[in-house]
Design a protein around this motif. Structure first.
Motif, PDB file in Angstrom:
ATOM      1  N   HIS A 192       0.876  -1.301  -0.050  1.00  0.00           N
ATOM      2  CA  HIS A 192       0.275   0.182  -0.057  1.00  0.00           C
ATOM      3  C   HIS A 192       0.908   1.307  -0.159  1.00  0.00           C
ATOM      4  O   HIS A 192       1.858   1.279   0.673  1.00  0.00           O
ATOM      5  N   ALA A 193       0.197   2.104  -0.661  1.00  0.00           N
ATOM      6  CA  ALA A 193       0.952   3.674  -0.596  1.00  0.00           C
ATOM      7  C   ALA A 193       0.843   4.177   1.026  1.00  0.00           C
ATOM      8  O   ALA A 193       0.137   3.673   1.756  1.00  0.00           O
ATOM      9  N   SER A 194       1.917   4.694   1.304  1.00  0.00           N
ATOM     10  CA  SER A 194       1.730   5.478   2.688  1.00  0.00           C
ATOM     11  C   SER A 194       1.007   6.564   2.935  1.00  0.00           C
ATOM     12  O   SER A 194       0.692   6.844   3.951  1.00  0.00           O
ATOM     13  N   SER A 195       0.648   7.176   1.600  1.00  0.00           N
ATOM     14  CA  SER A 195      -0.316   8.301   2.173  1.00  0.00           C
ATOM     15  C   SER A 195      -1.446   7.994   0.737  1.00  0.00           C
ATOM     16  O   SER A 195      -1.099   7.488  -0.127  1.00  0.00           O
ATOM     17  N   VAL A 196      -2.636   8.928   0.814  1.00  0.00           N
ATOM     18  CA  VAL A 196      -3.605   9.163   0.032  1.00  0.00           C
ATOM     19  C   VAL A 196      -4.114  10.467  -0.183  1.00  0.00           C
ATOM     20  O   VAL A 196      -3.799  11.327   0.867  1.00  0.00           O
ATOM     21  N   ASP A 197      -4.466  10.945  -1.332  1.00  0.00           N
ATOM     22  CA  ASP A 197      -5.018  11.928  -1.721  1.00  0.00           C
ATOM     23  C   ASP A 197      -6.512  12.200  -1.274  1.00  0.00           C
ATOM     24  O   ASP A 197      -7.489  11.479  -1.808  1.00  0.00           O
ATOM     25  N   LEU A 198      -6.716  12.889  -0.219  1.00  0.00           N
ATOM     26  CA  LEU A 198      -7.994  12.785   0.334  1.00  0.00           C
ATOM     27  C   LEU A 198      -9.122  14.091  -0.285  1.00  0.00           C
ATOM     28  O   LEU A 198     -10.513  13.923  -0.014  1.00  0.00           O
ATOM     29  N   SER A 199      -8.641  14.724  -1.211  1.00  0.00           N
ATOM     30  CA  SER A 199      -9.406  15.746  -1.828  1.00  0.00           C
ATOM     31  C   SER A 199     -10.612  15.393  -2.601  1.00  0.00           C
ATOM     32  O   SER A 199     -11.734  15.842  -2.316  1.00  0.00           O
ATOM     33  N   LYS A 200     -10.542  14.237  -3.260  1.00  0.00           N
ATOM     34  CA  LYS A 200     -11.714  13.857  -3.932  1.00  0.00           C
ATOM     35  C   LYS A 200     -12.778  13.110  -3.193  1.00  0.00           C
ATOM     36  O   LYS A 200     -13.845  13.275  -3.187  1.00  0.00           O
ATOM     37  N   THR A 201     -12.113  12.806  -2.063  1.00  0.00           N
ATOM     38  CA  THR A 201     -13.271  12.013  -1.057  1.00  0.00           C
ATOM     39  C   THR A 201     -14.041  13.106  -0.556  1.00  0.00           C
ATOM     40  O   THR A 201     -15.198  13.364  -0.057  1.00  0.00           O
ATOM     41  N   LEU A 202     -13.372  14.406  -0.006  1.00  0.00           N
ATOM     42  CA  LEU A 202     -13.876  15.761   0.680  1.00  0.00           C
ATOM     43  C   LEU A 202     -14.890  15.922  -0.193  1.00  0.00           C
ATOM     44  O   LEU A 202     -15.952  16.734   0.171  1.00  0.00           O
ATOM     45  N   VAL A 203     -14.654  16.032  -1.459  1.00  0.00           N
ATOM     46  CA  VAL A 203     -15.546  16.757  -2.608  1.00  0.00           C
ATOM     47  C   VAL A 203     -16.876  15.665  -2.470  1.00  0.00           C
ATOM     48  O   VAL A 203     -18.012  16.323  -2.555  1.00  0.00           O
ATOM     49  N   ALA A 204     -16.514  14.432  -2.673  1.00  0.00           N
ATOM     50  CA  ALA A 204     -17.744  13.522  -2.706  1.00  0.00           C
ATOM     51  C   ALA A 204     -18.608  13.459  -1.639  1.00  0.00           C
ATOM     52  O   ALA A 204     -19.826  13.373  -1.755  1.00  0.00           O
ATOM     53  N   LEU A 205     -18.137  13.759  -0.418  1.00  0.00           N
ATOM     54  CA  LEU A 205     -18.906  13.853   0.843  1.00  0.00           C
ATOM     55  C   LEU A 205     -19.404  15.323   1.317  1.00  0.00           C
ATOM     56  O   LEU A 205     -20.025  15.591   2.047  1.00  0.00           O
ATOM     57  N   GLY A 206     -19.179  16.286   0.228  1.00  0.00           N
ATOM     58  CA  GLY A 206     -19.626  17.716   0.414  1.00  0.00           C
ATOM     59  C   GLY A 206     -19.078  18.476   1.434  1.00  0.00           C
ATOM     60  O   GLY A 206     -19.475  19.503   1.730  1.00  0.00           O
ATOM     61  N   LYS A 207     -17.806  17.874   1.696  1.00  0.00           N
ATOM     62  CA  LYS A 207     -16.887  18.751   2.855  1.00  0.00           C
ATOM     63  C   LYS A 207     -16.144  20.078   2.395  1.00  0.00           C
ATOM     64  O   LYS A 207     -15.747  20.856   3.149  1.00  0.00           O
ATOM     65  N   ILE A 208     -15.778  19.766   0.932  1.00  0.00           N
ATOM     66  CA  ILE A 208     -15.156  21.240   0.376  1.00  0.00           C
ATOM     67  C   ILE A 208     -15.811  21.089  -1.117  1.00  0.00           C
ATOM     68  O   ILE A 208     -16.271  20.117  -1.621  1.00  0.00           O
ATOM     69  N   PRO A 209     -15.569  22.150  -1.672  1.00  0.00           N
ATOM     70  CA  PRO A 209     -16.296  22.445  -2.949  1.00  0.00           C
ATOM     71  C   PRO A 209     -15.447  21.752  -3.963  1.00  0.00           C
ATOM     72  O   PRO A 209     -13.959  21.603  -3.772  1.00  0.00           O
ATOM     73  N   GLY A 210     -15.944  21.339  -5.248  1.00  0.00           N
ATOM     74  CA  GLY A 210     -15.238  20.675  -6.282  1.00  0.00           C
ATOM     75  C   GLY A 210     -15.487  21.450  -7.470  1.00  0.00           C
ATOM     76  O   GLY A 210     -15.967  22.560  -7.565  1.00  0.00           O
ATOM     77  N   PRO A 211     -14.630  20.971  -8.438  1.00  0.00           N
ATOM     78  CA  PRO A 211     -13.531  19.864  -8.406  1.00  0.00           C
ATOM     79  C   PRO A 211     -12.445  20.373  -7.455  1.00  0.00           C
ATOM     80  O   PRO A 211     -12.007  21.529  -7.306  1.00  0.00           O
ATOM     81  N   PRO A 212     -11.664  19.400  -7.105  1.00  0.00           N
ATOM     82  CA  PRO A 212     -10.465  19.662  -6.159  1.00  0.00           C
ATOM     83  C   PRO A 212      -9.585  20.533  -7.112  1.00  0.00           C
ATOM     84  O   PRO A 212      -9.154  20.267  -8.343  1.00  0.00           O
ATOM     85  N   THR A 213      -8.672  21.450  -6.542  1.00  0.00           N
ATOM     86  CA  THR A 213      -7.864  22.081  -7.045  1.00  0.00           C
ATOM     87  C   THR A 213      -6.274  21.722  -6.748  1.00  0.00           C
ATOM     88  O   THR A 213      -5.392  22.538  -7.353  1.00  0.00           O
ATOM     89  N   MET A 214      -6.129  21.056  -5.588  1.00  0.00           N
ATOM     90  CA  MET A 214      -4.860  20.593  -5.531  1.00  0.00           C
ATOM     91  C   MET A 214      -5.100  19.301  -4.522  1.00  0.00           C
ATOM     92  O   MET A 214      -6.096  19.165  -3.910  1.00  0.00           O
ATOM     93  N   PRO A 215      -4.229  18.288  -4.373  1.00  0.00           N
ATOM     94  CA  PRO A 215      -4.212  17.318  -3.512  1.00  0.00           C
ATOM     95  C   PRO A 215      -4.179  17.515  -1.889  1.00  0.00           C
ATOM     96  O   PRO A 215      -3.599  18.708  -1.570  1.00  0.00           O
ATOM     97  N   ILE A 216      -5.022  16.718  -1.132  1.00  0.00           N
ATOM     98  CA  ILE A 216      -4.842  16.987   0.201  1.00  0.00           C
ATOM     99  C   ILE A 216      -4.334  15.558   0.815  1.00  0.00           C
ATOM    100  O   ILE A 216      -5.269  14.608   0.984  1.00  0.00           O
ATOM    101  N   PHE A 217      -2.937  15.481   1.075  1.00  0.00           N
ATOM    102  CA  PHE A 217      -2.302  14.194   1.355  1.00  0.00           C
ATOM    103  C   PHE A 217      -2.609  13.702   2.964  1.00  0.00           C
ATOM    104  O   PHE A 217      -2.495  14.708   3.541  1.00  0.00           O
ATOM    105  N   VAL A 218      -3.001  12.836   3.286  1.00  0.00           N
ATOM    106  CA  VAL A 218      -3.102  12.312   4.363  1.00  0.00           C
ATOM    107  C   VAL A 218      -2.565  10.738   4.617  1.00  0.00           C
ATOM    108  O   VAL A 218      -2.442  10.033   3.595  1.00  0.00           O
ATOM    109  N   PRO A 219      -2.078  10.245   5.644  1.00  0.00           N
ATOM    110  CA  PRO A 219      -1.775   8.934   5.841  1.00  0.00           C
ATOM    111  C   PRO A 219      -2.889   7.910   5.444  1.00  0.00           C
ATOM    112  O   PRO A 219      -3.858   8.296   5.540  1.00  0.00           O
ATOM    113  N   THR A 220      -2.460   6.861   4.880  1.00  0.00           N
ATOM    114  CA  THR A 220      -3.306   5.750   4.220  1.00  0.00           C
ATOM    115  C   THR A 220      -4.052   5.526   5.568  1.00  0.00           C
ATOM    116  O   THR A 220      -3.436   5.044   6.622  1.00  0.00           O
ATOM    117  N   PRO A 221      -5.520   5.683   5.422  1.00  0.00           N
ATOM    118  CA  PRO A 221      -6.313   5.217   6.531  1.00  0.00           C
ATOM    119  C   PRO A 221      -6.274   3.656   6.901  1.00  0.00           C
ATOM    120  O   PRO A 221      -5.959   2.820   5.941  1.00  0.00           O
TER     121      PRO A 221
END
Length: 176
Positions: free
Chosen positions: A71-100
Motif C-alpha cells: 500500500h502507499a503510505s499516503s492518499v489524496d483525500l481531496s476527491k473524497t472530501l468533494v464526494a462527501l460535500g465537505k469541500i467545493p469541487g472539483p479539487p484544485t490540489m491534493p490533500i495528502f493524509v496517511p493511508t487510513p
C-alpha cells in the motif's frame, strides 16, 4: 468515516509513517482538520483504533498506522472530501493524509482465485454497524452488501483507476 466514541482529541490522529511527504496532514494537525470537517477523529485516521473495530491494515506485522503490505503510505483525500460535500469541487490540489486504517472485501465467489487483475473500489463506511466483523459474520462482507449500503446512503464509493494483480486463497487460522 465514523467514530466509535466521538473522539474530540486531535492528538489521537495518526502521525505520518516514515515522516510523510511535504505538506501531508498528520498527527495533531490532521486531527484538528478532521474534527473541523467531521466533528470527530474518524477511526480511519486514529493512531490507535478503538478495540470495537477490527481492521486488516495497518499491516499485522508492522503496527505503524498507515502501513500495509503493498500500500502507499499516503492518499489524496481531496476527491473524497468533494464526494462527501465537505469541500467545493472539483479539487484544485491534493490533500495528502496517511493511508487510513481499513479492511478489504473479497466476494466468496472469488476467494479461491488464481492470479487476476482486481479492481480496487474504495468505499467509505459511514456507520459502525456496517463495518465488517473480524469473522465476517456481519457488516459489509460482499460487493452486493457494499452496493446495498451505498444505495441506502450508508457508504460512499470514491472512484479509483487502481487495479492490483494477485491471487486469493482461503486460509485457516491456527491460533498461533
Amino acid at each position: 468515516m465514523f467514530s466509535v466514541d466521538n473522539d474530540q482529541n486531535p492528538n489521537d490522529a495518526m502521525p505520518c509513517p516514515n515522516g510523510g511527504r511535504p505538506g501531508e496532514l498528520c498527527g495533531p494537525l490532521l486531527g484538528k482538520t478532521l474534527i473541523s470537517l467531521f466533528g470527530f477523529v474518524p477511526e480511519a485516521w486514529k493512531a490507535k483504533v478503538n478495540p470495537a473495530i477490527t481492521t486488516q491494515c495497518p499491516d499485522p506485522n508492522n503496527k505503524v498506522p498507515g502501513t500495509c503490505t503493498m500500500h502507499a503510505s499516503s492518499v489524496d483525500l481531496s476527491k473524497t472530501l468533494v464526494a462527501l460535500g465537505k469541500i467545493p469541487g472539483p479539487p484544485t490540489m491534493p490533500i495528502f493524509v496517511p493511508t487510513p486504517n481499513h479492511s478489504h472485501v473479497v466476494d466468496n465467489s472469488r476467494v479461491n482465485t488464481g492470479p487476476i487483475w482486481w479492481e480496487v473500489r474504495p468505499v467509505l463506511i459511514l456507520f459502525q454497524s456496517d463495518w465488517p466483523a473480524a469473522d465476517g459474520s456481519s457488516g459489509i462482507t460482499s460487493s452486493k452488501a457494499m452496493d446495498d449500503a451505498e444505495a441506502a446512503g450508508r457508504a460512499i464509493e470514491v472512484g479509483s483507476n487502481f487495479f492490483l494483480f494477485f491471487s486469493s486463497q482461503e486460509s485457516t487460522h491456527t491460533g498461533h
